[in-house]
Enzyme design. Sequence first.
Site, short mmCIF file in Angstrom:
data_model
loop_
_atom_site.label_atom_id
_atom_site.label_comp_id
_atom_site.label_asym_id
_atom_site.label_seq_id
_atom_site.Cartn_x
_atom_site.Cartn_y
_atom_site.Cartn_z
N ASN A 9 76.49 -3.31 113.64
CA ASN A 9 76.45 -2.54 114.89
C ASN A 9 75.19 -1.67 114.82
OD1 ASN A 9 76.78 -0.88 117.08
ND2 ASN A 9 78.63 0.16 116.31
N LYS A 11 73.87 0.03 117.06
CA LYS A 11 73.93 1.22 117.94
C LYS A 11 72.60 1.35 118.70
CE LYS A 11 77.32 3.08 114.80
NZ LYS A 11 78.04 4.24 114.28
N HIS A 103 84.61 1.36 121.00
CA HIS A 103 84.06 2.05 119.83
C HIS A 103 84.32 3.55 119.99
CE1 HIS A 103 81.25 3.69 116.93
NE2 HIS A 103 81.26 2.51 116.35
N GLU A 105 82.56 6.01 119.49
CA GLU A 105 81.47 6.76 120.15
C GLU A 105 81.58 6.62 121.67
OE1 GLU A 105 78.27 5.06 117.87
OE2 GLU A 105 79.03 6.11 116.11
N GLU A 174 88.42 1.47 112.45
CA GLU A 174 87.31 2.36 112.10
C GLU A 174 87.78 3.82 112.14
OE1 GLU A 174 83.20 0.44 112.80
OE2 GLU A 174 83.81 1.42 114.65
N GLY A 180 79.54 6.86 109.91
CA GLY A 180 78.25 7.52 109.78
C GLY A 180 78.27 8.76 108.90
N SER A 216 81.18 3.55 107.23
CA SER A 216 80.40 3.70 105.99
C SER A 216 80.61 2.57 105.00
CB SER A 216 80.67 5.06 105.34
OG SER A 216 80.29 6.11 106.24
P1 PGA Z 1 78.72 3.24 109.91
O1 PGA Z 1 79.13 2.86 111.42
O2 PGA Z 1 78.76 1.99 109.10
O3 PGA Z 1 77.33 3.79 110.03
O4 PGA Z 1 79.70 4.25 109.43
C1 PGA Z 1 80.16 1.95 111.66
C2 PGA Z 1 80.42 1.83 113.14
O5 PGA Z 1 80.31 2.85 113.85
O6 PGA Z 1 80.71 0.74 113.65
#
Ligand code: PGA
Length: 254
Positions: A9, A11, A103, A105, A174, A180, A216
């Site tokens: 992803n 982003k 997601h 976010e 998630e 993140g 992560s």
């Molecule tokens: P990350 O993000 O691996 O940077 O924690 C995962 C995601 O948001 O899909």
Amino acid sequence: MRKKLIAGNWKMNGSLQANQVLIEGIAKAWAAKNKGQAACEVLVCVSSAYFGQISTLVTGFIDVVAIKIGSQDISAHAKGAYTGELSGAMLAEFGVSHAIVGHSERRQYHLESDAVVAAKTLAALDAGITPIVCVGESLQERQTEQTLAVVSRQLQAVLDAVADRASRIVVAYEPVWAIGTGLTATPQQAQSVHAALRSQLAKVGGEHVTILYGGSMNAANAAELLSQSDIDGGLIGGASLKSDDFVQIIAAAS
Ligand code: PGA
């Protein structure tokens, strides 16, 4: 049989130049360390501005590693006066195979409700695109032991909408506190949520649904997470922007 899937992803990251370096880097790193195609599906969910570019790039490396293209979102609507939105049909025209929906976010910054996420999931299925439905609890919800209640509510909203098409979705667990942040759910924490999601899916014919872990995941922790019986792959943010790390995760899943 459950399909294994490693999905990056990206982003809101990338540029014409950086994308080229990254896709070439993935293909070269894979070719240097592995023989033949990966034993899992490989996907990169990129900014829609770059679908055309990425499509050309991945086609050039198809003999080395088959990389599919995913969207990070999809409109709940088929067409019309929805400024800024991307329909499933538009995504399909660019060869997009998967779309992330819900997601955290988007739930947080765009106030997407369970109902909106369910509607987007339906739009993806109608367009022949596999929705990657994200669920996950906040830190406060984990600390107050609401994890299973939250993720099962989020998943159920989707399952009620898709009815007999549950087997065609992918689910990504998630934990919001792990995204993140460098904090990862332990393999045991993740496995116990995945097992609960799988039994919920099994009630509607979705026992073979691919369930990804995200939050992560990186080159160092991927193998242990992926060795859990109900973890079928990963949705990877930060580590998917580094070709060597992403290739190590693909190798761990293969
Ligand atoms: P990350 O993000 O691996 O940077 O924690 C995962 C995601 O948001 O899909």
